[in-house]
Motif scaffolding. Structure first.
Motif, PDB file in Angstrom:
ATOM      1  N   GLY A  42      86.017   9.936  54.637  1.00 34.92           N
ATOM      2  CA  GLY A  42      86.195   8.672  53.913  1.00 34.92           C
ATOM      3  C   GLY A  42      87.051   7.662  54.644  1.00 34.92           C
ATOM      4  N   LEU A  43      87.778   8.123  55.671  1.00 35.02           N
ATOM      5  CA  LEU A  43      88.620   7.193  56.437  1.00 35.02           C
ATOM      6  C   LEU A  43      87.777   6.111  57.107  1.00 35.02           C
ATOM      7  N   HIS A  44      86.497   6.380  57.328  1.00 36.27           N
ATOM      8  CA  HIS A  44      85.621   5.353  57.922  1.00 36.27           C
ATOM      9  C   HIS A  44      85.635   4.075  57.078  1.00 36.27           C
ATOM     10  N   MET A  45      85.913   4.195  55.816  1.00 40.75           N
ATOM     11  CA  MET A  45      86.006   3.014  54.948  1.00 40.75           C
ATOM     12  C   MET A  45      87.065   2.038  55.447  1.00 40.75           C
ATOM     13  N   GLU A  90      94.896  10.870  62.975  1.00 42.04           N
ATOM     14  CA  GLU A  90      95.347  11.609  64.164  1.00 42.04           C
ATOM     15  C   GLU A  90      94.261  12.583  64.646  1.00 42.04           C
ATOM     16  N   ASN A  91      93.629  13.289  63.724  1.00 42.48           N
ATOM     17  CA  ASN A  91      92.567  14.237  64.109  1.00 42.48           C
ATOM     18  C   ASN A  91      91.347  13.518  64.670  1.00 42.48           C
ATOM     19  N   MET A  92      90.996  12.361  64.101  1.00 44.16           N
ATOM     20  CA  MET A  92      89.873  11.590  64.637  1.00 44.16           C
ATOM     21  C   MET A  92      90.196  11.087  66.043  1.00 44.16           C
ATOM     22  N   ALA A  93      91.441  10.690  66.270  1.00 43.84           N
ATOM     23  CA  ALA A  93      91.848  10.212  67.599  1.00 43.84           C
ATOM     24  C   ALA A  93      91.712  11.321  68.631  1.00 43.84           C
ATOM     25  N   LYS A  94      92.088  12.548  68.269  1.00 47.95           N
ATOM     26  CA  LYS A  94      91.949  13.687  69.190  1.00 47.95           C
ATOM     27  C   LYS A  94      90.478  13.979  69.460  1.00 47.95           C
ATOM     28  N   THR A  95      89.674  14.003  68.405  1.00 49.83           N
ATOM     29  CA  THR A  95      88.249  14.319  68.541  1.00 49.83           C
ATOM     30  C   THR A  95      87.510  13.273  69.357  1.00 49.83           C
ATOM     31  N   GLU A  96      87.819  12.000  69.114  1.00 49.03           N
ATOM     32  CA  GLU A  96      87.113  10.906  69.782  1.00 49.03           C
ATOM     33  C   GLU A  96      87.789  10.471  71.078  1.00 49.03           C
ATOM     34  N   ALA A  97      88.950  11.040  71.369  1.00 50.12           N
ATOM     35  CA  ALA A  97      89.722  10.722  72.579  1.00 50.12           C
ATOM     36  C   ALA A  97      89.980   9.219  72.714  1.00 50.12           C
ATOM     37  N   LYS A  98      90.331   8.594  71.590  1.00 49.03           N
ATOM     38  CA  LYS A  98      90.682   7.174  71.602  1.00 49.03           C
ATOM     39  C   LYS A  98      91.524   6.853  70.359  1.00 49.03           C
ATOM     40  N   GLU A  99      92.212   5.747  70.440  1.00 49.50           N
ATOM     41  CA  GLU A  99      92.988   5.294  69.280  1.00 49.50           C
ATOM     42  C   GLU A  99      92.024   4.844  68.187  1.00 49.50           C
ATOM     43  N   ILE A 100      92.352   5.147  66.957  1.00 46.85           N
ATOM     44  CA  ILE A 100      91.500   4.780  65.824  1.00 46.85           C
ATOM     45  C   ILE A 100      92.051   3.495  65.199  1.00 46.85           C
ATOM     46  N   PRO A 101      91.291   2.397  65.332  1.00 47.00           N
ATOM     47  CA  PRO A 101      91.772   1.130  64.760  1.00 47.00           C
ATOM     48  C   PRO A 101      91.487   1.061  63.256  1.00 47.00           C
TER      49      PRO A 101
END
Length: 171
Positions: free
Chosen positions: A97-100, A132-143
């Protein structure tokens, strides 16, 4: 004989007294307040305005659910505005849901921006653990969108608000 009459009269008086006391006490308890004499005036205290509080969970990456959540928020704010009562709403997004609340993937970011401009009583919280977990998985900062504030844990935020008496909704 006189003694029997006196004892009987005494018992009758005591019984009548107790019955009256019980009935009077029972009537007062039913009314919820003590009896007032006919000249007593009731004075109303100041009217207390309750603030309604709603926390909305979004934990799926589904535009239909995100829009449903925003519809629920909008309708709730409008309802309480129409009747002159206060409302606070917080949307908590975590997991998929963070994609929202992501600036790069949110299908509802324009709507959130618009709602934030017209509904200051609505807040958006993004789960820091998920970010934080999405940043690790995607290897980028999550804006995140500018309307989102980061909370350490979305689940803990939901729990704490419910413990404080907030109403809970998961669309």
């Amino acid at each position: 004989m006189n003694r029997t009459v006196i004892v009987f009269a005494s018992l009758t008086f005591t019984g009548a007294f107790l019955v009256n006391a019980i009935q009077t006490g029972h009537a007062s308890a039913q009314a919820g307040s003590p009896k007032l004499n006919a000249n007593a005036k009731m004075i109303a205290g100041p009217k207390r305005v309750q603030t309604h509080r709603l926390v909305v969970q979004v934990d799926v990456n589904d535009p239909a659910i995100m829009n449903l959540a925003l519809n629920n928020v909008s309708n709730t704010v409008q309802h309480y505005s129409d009747i002159g009562q206060k409302i606070e709403v917080e949307v908590v997004a975590f997991g998929p849901g963070l994609h929202m609340l992501r600036d790069d993937t949110s299908p509802v970011k324009a709507r959130i921006k618009s709602m934030s401009e017209t509904m200051p009583e609505v807040a958006f919280s993004a789960c820091g653990n998920t970010k934080e977990n999405m940043a690790k998985t995607e290897a980028k900062e999550i804006p995140l969108i500018t309307q989102a504030k980061v909370t350490k844990s979305g689940v803990v935020r939901l729990m704490e608000l419910q413990e404080q008496g907030w109403s809970y909704l998961r669309p």
